[in-house]
Design an enzyme around this catalytic site. Structure first.
Site, PDB file in Angstrom:
ATOM      1  N   TYR A 198       6.860  -6.853   1.605  1.00  9.61           N
ATOM      2  CA  TYR A 198       5.843  -7.044   0.489  1.00  9.61           C
ATOM      3  C   TYR A 198       4.386  -6.433   1.013  1.00  9.61           C
ATOM      4  O   TYR A 198       3.717  -6.090  -0.013  1.00  9.61           O
ATOM      5  CB  TYR A 198       5.799  -8.630   0.505  1.00  9.61           C
ATOM      6  N   LYS A 207       1.772  -3.732  -0.617  1.00  6.78           N
ATOM      7  CA  LYS A 207       0.567  -4.199  -1.176  1.00  6.78           C
ATOM      8  C   LYS A 207      -0.640  -3.113  -0.363  1.00  6.78           C
ATOM      9  O   LYS A 207      -1.685  -3.153  -0.967  1.00  6.78           O
ATOM     10  CB  LYS A 207       0.236  -5.528  -0.886  1.00  6.78           C
TER      11      LYS A 207
END
Length: 251
Positions: free
Chosen positions: A155, A159
């Site tokens: 994740y 990002k």
């Protein structure tokens, strides 16, 4: 009081709840029309009803599905004839654990949903409206993209890619389209509930401002970055962390 009408239209991915819904509420409140997307048709309908069907519409589907991307932009253009603002908020974080043991198929899914879909939507809104008429893009990143993020590494990497995607799009789409990103810390949403549920008091101690984020905090920032008040801002990532990074390195 009558809600003003700006005449502008926003497309918000992942907008049926949480941060995306908070952004949709802020833009509708100032007078924009919004199209929100989400995977769950029932949740999407509830969100549209709450926002007001006269100002909102929903299109269900998976953000990483290219056919869905095309359908969304086509339906917005058919309904309202323009798409001034794109908010790339759809995201997933399906795994918790060390990245050294990460299933690569899971990594691909994370990147397809969190990054490639954002690029896809940006390409389509650019072609449909923004190249000729201008507008804004806001990418919802995370502080996980600007620091190490133990146990949610895929994740965090996705990002970080979103933040660089913001830079690339801002450079290529100038001067007509401004592109910026938001990088929130923990916001009280269903998506992030595992990060604070049952221990919110302990989690809050790390934040100098004394609380976790709320969807309306992010909504306000997105409203600013899609407004004329920010017309000399592009290629930036606004960290929204309640002061969390002030404590970096503090024992």
């Amino acid at each position: 009081m009558t809600t003003p009408d700006t005449g502008r239209v926003a497309l918000i991915t992942g907008g049926s709840r949480g941060i995306g819904y908070g952004i949709a509420r802020a833009l509708v409140a100032r007078g924009d029309r919004v199209c929100i997307t989400g995977r769950n048709e029932e949740s999407l309908k509830e969100a549209v009803d709450a926002l007001g069907p006269e100002r909102a519409m929903g299109v269900a589907g998976k953000a990483r599905d290219e056919a869905h991307q095309a359908e969304v932009v086509e339906r917005v253009m058919d309904a309202w004839g323009r798409v001034d603002h794109l908010v790339n908020n759809a995201g997933t974080n399906p795994v918790f654990g060390p990245i050294a043991e990460l299933d690569l198929d899971v990594a691909r899914k994370v990147f397809e949903t969190n990054v490639v879909s954002a690029l896809g939507f940006a390409q389509r809104t650019w072609a449909a409206w923004q190249r000729e008429h201008g507008g804004t893009i806001v990418n919802v990143a995370s502080i996980a993209g600007v620091s190490a993020s133990p146990f949610v590494g895929a994740y965090g990497i996705s990002k970080a890619a979103m933040i660089n995607l913001t830079l690339q799009l801002a450079q290529e789409m100038a001067p007509g389209v401004r592109v910026n990103a938001l990088a929130p810390a923990v916001v009280k949403t269903k998506f992030a509930v595992a990060l604070y549920e049952g221990r919110e008091e302990e989690a809050v101690r790390r934040y100098p401002l004394g609380r976790l984020g709320l969807p309306e905090d992010i909504g306000g920032a997105a409203a600013f970055l899609t407004s004329d008040d920010s017309q000399w801002i592009t290629g930036q990532t606004l960290v929204m962390d309640g002061g969390l990074f002030l404590n970096a390195g503090v024992a």
